[in-house]
Design a protein around this motif. Sequence first.
Motif, PDB file in Angstrom:
ATOM      1  N   PRO A  16      -5.902   4.159  -2.884  1.00  0.00           N
ATOM      2  CA  PRO A  16      -5.030   5.309  -2.766  1.00  0.00           C
ATOM      3  C   PRO A  16      -3.676   4.894  -2.215  1.00  0.00           C
ATOM      4  O   PRO A  16      -3.536   3.822  -1.628  1.00  0.00           O
ATOM      5  CB  PRO A  16      -5.775   6.223  -1.782  1.00  0.00           C
ATOM      6  CG  PRO A  16      -6.551   5.287  -0.921  1.00  0.00           C
ATOM      7  CD  PRO A  16      -6.940   4.155  -1.829  1.00  0.00           C
ATOM      8  N   ALA A  17      -2.699   5.768  -2.373  1.00  0.00           N
ATOM      9  CA  ALA A  17      -1.338   5.478  -1.912  1.00  0.00           C
ATOM     10  C   ALA A  17      -1.059   6.136  -0.564  1.00  0.00           C
ATOM     11  O   ALA A  17       0.085   6.237  -0.149  1.00  0.00           O
ATOM     12  CB  ALA A  17      -0.325   5.950  -2.946  1.00  0.00           C
ATOM     13  N   THR A  25      -7.502   1.975   5.760  1.00  0.00           N
ATOM     14  CA  THR A  25      -7.794   2.524   4.447  1.00  0.00           C
ATOM     15  C   THR A  25      -7.912   1.351   3.495  1.00  0.00           C
ATOM     16  O   THR A  25      -7.048   0.476   3.465  1.00  0.00           O
ATOM     17  CB  THR A  25      -6.659   3.462   3.967  1.00  0.00           C
ATOM     18  OG1 THR A  25      -6.595   4.584   4.844  1.00  0.00           O
ATOM     19  CG2 THR A  25      -6.887   3.929   2.541  1.00  0.00           C
ATOM     20  N   ARG A  26      -8.985   1.295   2.723  1.00  0.00           N
ATOM     21  CA  ARG A  26      -9.165   0.233   1.730  1.00  0.00           C
ATOM     22  C   ARG A  26      -8.277   0.551   0.536  1.00  0.00           C
ATOM     23  O   ARG A  26      -8.422   1.594  -0.106  1.00  0.00           O
ATOM     24  CB  ARG A  26     -10.620   0.150   1.300  1.00  0.00           C
ATOM     25  CG  ARG A  26     -10.875  -0.971   0.338  1.00  0.00           C
ATOM     26  CD  ARG A  26     -12.353  -1.080   0.048  1.00  0.00           C
ATOM     27  NE  ARG A  26     -12.556  -2.012  -1.020  1.00  0.00           N
ATOM     28  CZ  ARG A  26     -13.384  -1.823  -2.016  1.00  0.00           C
ATOM     29  NH1 ARG A  26     -14.121  -0.735  -2.069  1.00  0.00           N
ATOM     30  NH2 ARG A  26     -13.510  -2.706  -2.958  1.00  0.00           N
ATOM     31  N   MET A  52      -1.685  -8.190   6.420  1.00  0.00           N
ATOM     32  CA  MET A  52      -3.105  -7.839   6.431  1.00  0.00           C
ATOM     33  C   MET A  52      -3.824  -8.705   5.406  1.00  0.00           C
ATOM     34  O   MET A  52      -3.337  -8.894   4.286  1.00  0.00           O
ATOM     35  CB  MET A  52      -3.298  -6.355   6.086  1.00  0.00           C
ATOM     36  CG  MET A  52      -2.633  -5.394   7.067  1.00  0.00           C
ATOM     37  SD  MET A  52      -3.351  -5.400   8.706  1.00  0.00           S
ATOM     38  CE  MET A  52      -4.876  -4.514   8.429  1.00  0.00           C
ATOM     39  N   ASN A  53      -4.992  -9.243   5.789  1.00  0.00           N
ATOM     40  CA  ASN A  53      -5.775 -10.067   4.870  1.00  0.00           C
ATOM     41  C   ASN A  53      -6.072  -9.302   3.594  1.00  0.00           C
ATOM     42  O   ASN A  53      -6.284  -8.091   3.614  1.00  0.00           O
ATOM     43  CB  ASN A  53      -7.081 -10.503   5.517  1.00  0.00           C
ATOM     44  CG  ASN A  53      -6.867 -11.559   6.564  1.00  0.00           C
ATOM     45  OD1 ASN A  53      -5.938 -12.355   6.466  1.00  0.00           O
ATOM     46  ND2 ASN A  53      -7.703 -11.567   7.572  1.00  0.00           N
ATOM     47  N   TYR A  63      -7.595  -6.341  -3.080  1.00  0.00           N
ATOM     48  CA  TYR A  63      -7.942  -5.306  -2.109  1.00  0.00           C
ATOM     49  C   TYR A  63      -7.465  -5.733  -0.731  1.00  0.00           C
ATOM     50  O   TYR A  63      -7.574  -6.908  -0.373  1.00  0.00           O
ATOM     51  CB  TYR A  63      -9.455  -5.077  -2.052  1.00  0.00           C
ATOM     52  CG  TYR A  63      -9.990  -4.248  -3.190  1.00  0.00           C
ATOM     53  CD1 TYR A  63      -9.888  -2.864  -3.158  1.00  0.00           C
ATOM     54  CD2 TYR A  63     -10.590  -4.835  -4.290  1.00  0.00           C
ATOM     55  CE1 TYR A  63     -10.381  -2.094  -4.203  1.00  0.00           C
ATOM     56  CE2 TYR A  63     -11.083  -4.074  -5.333  1.00  0.00           C
ATOM     57  CZ  TYR A  63     -10.978  -2.704  -5.278  1.00  0.00           C
ATOM     58  OH  TYR A  63     -11.456  -1.944  -6.315  1.00  0.00           O
ATOM     59  N   CYS A  64      -6.951  -4.773   0.027  1.00  0.00           N
ATOM     60  CA  CYS A  64      -6.602  -5.020   1.422  1.00  0.00           C
ATOM     61  C   CYS A  64      -6.730  -3.705   2.187  1.00  0.00           C
ATOM     62  O   CYS A  64      -6.922  -2.649   1.585  1.00  0.00           O
ATOM     63  CB  CYS A  64      -5.198  -5.601   1.560  1.00  0.00           C
ATOM     64  SG  CYS A  64      -3.867  -4.521   0.988  1.00  0.00           S
ATOM     65  N   ASP A  65      -6.640  -3.777   3.497  1.00  0.00           N
ATOM     66  CA  ASP A  65      -6.701  -2.582   4.338  1.00  0.00           C
ATOM     67  C   ASP A  65      -5.320  -2.278   4.885  1.00  0.00           C
ATOM     68  O   ASP A  65      -4.534  -3.187   5.162  1.00  0.00           O
ATOM     69  CB  ASP A  65      -7.648  -2.799   5.526  1.00  0.00           C
ATOM     70  CG  ASP A  65      -9.104  -2.873   5.108  1.00  0.00           C
ATOM     71  OD1 ASP A  65      -9.443  -2.354   4.033  1.00  0.00           O
ATOM     72  OD2 ASP A  65      -9.905  -3.454   5.865  1.00  0.00           O
TER      73      ASP A  65
END
Length: 176
Positions: A16-17, A25-26, A52-53, A63-65
């Motif tokens: 999501p944006a 948030t993933r 962020m990793n 994918y990141c958080d």
Amino acid sequence: YTYFANPELFPDPLSPACGPIEGYTRIKVRGKNFIEFGFGSAKCIFNNTIYMNATVIDDGTIYCDSPMLDGNSDDMWYNVSVTLDGDFKTNQTGVFKFYRNPTIASVSPELGPVTGATNSFITGTGFNETNICKLTVRYGHTHVAPKLISDTKLDINSPPVTVPGEVVVSVSGNGQ
């Protein structure tokens, strides 16, 4: 020595944006030329300062958080770019918007048959925050789109279930 094509982001690359100010948030990031250069190399960069990793899934998906929103920030959004090696980063950016988590005060009625379709009203706060991108109500593990009546009231029909019992009802601003 390895030559690689610089990663690029597609238009509207984040899904999501948006997410809560508490972070984590993933986020699915879409683009191209995403290559894994080793553990910990890929990062999502928020506002050119917060790294962020990230996990490279394939050539077009990472994918990141999201991080927590900086308490000193007046803006409720961060620009997001990607680096695969910690040096070269995408020229394009996506925008990730933050919101305060909606809260539930009551669900009325509080019960209904397993066949679902019980019309309910949820009262609370923050249902119409500016940066919410996908308002959903979750009954247990089932997501349902509500009808927004106001910032403090939602109209919704309960989903069907296969087993009678209690479920937790929660509200999300991004569908997660």
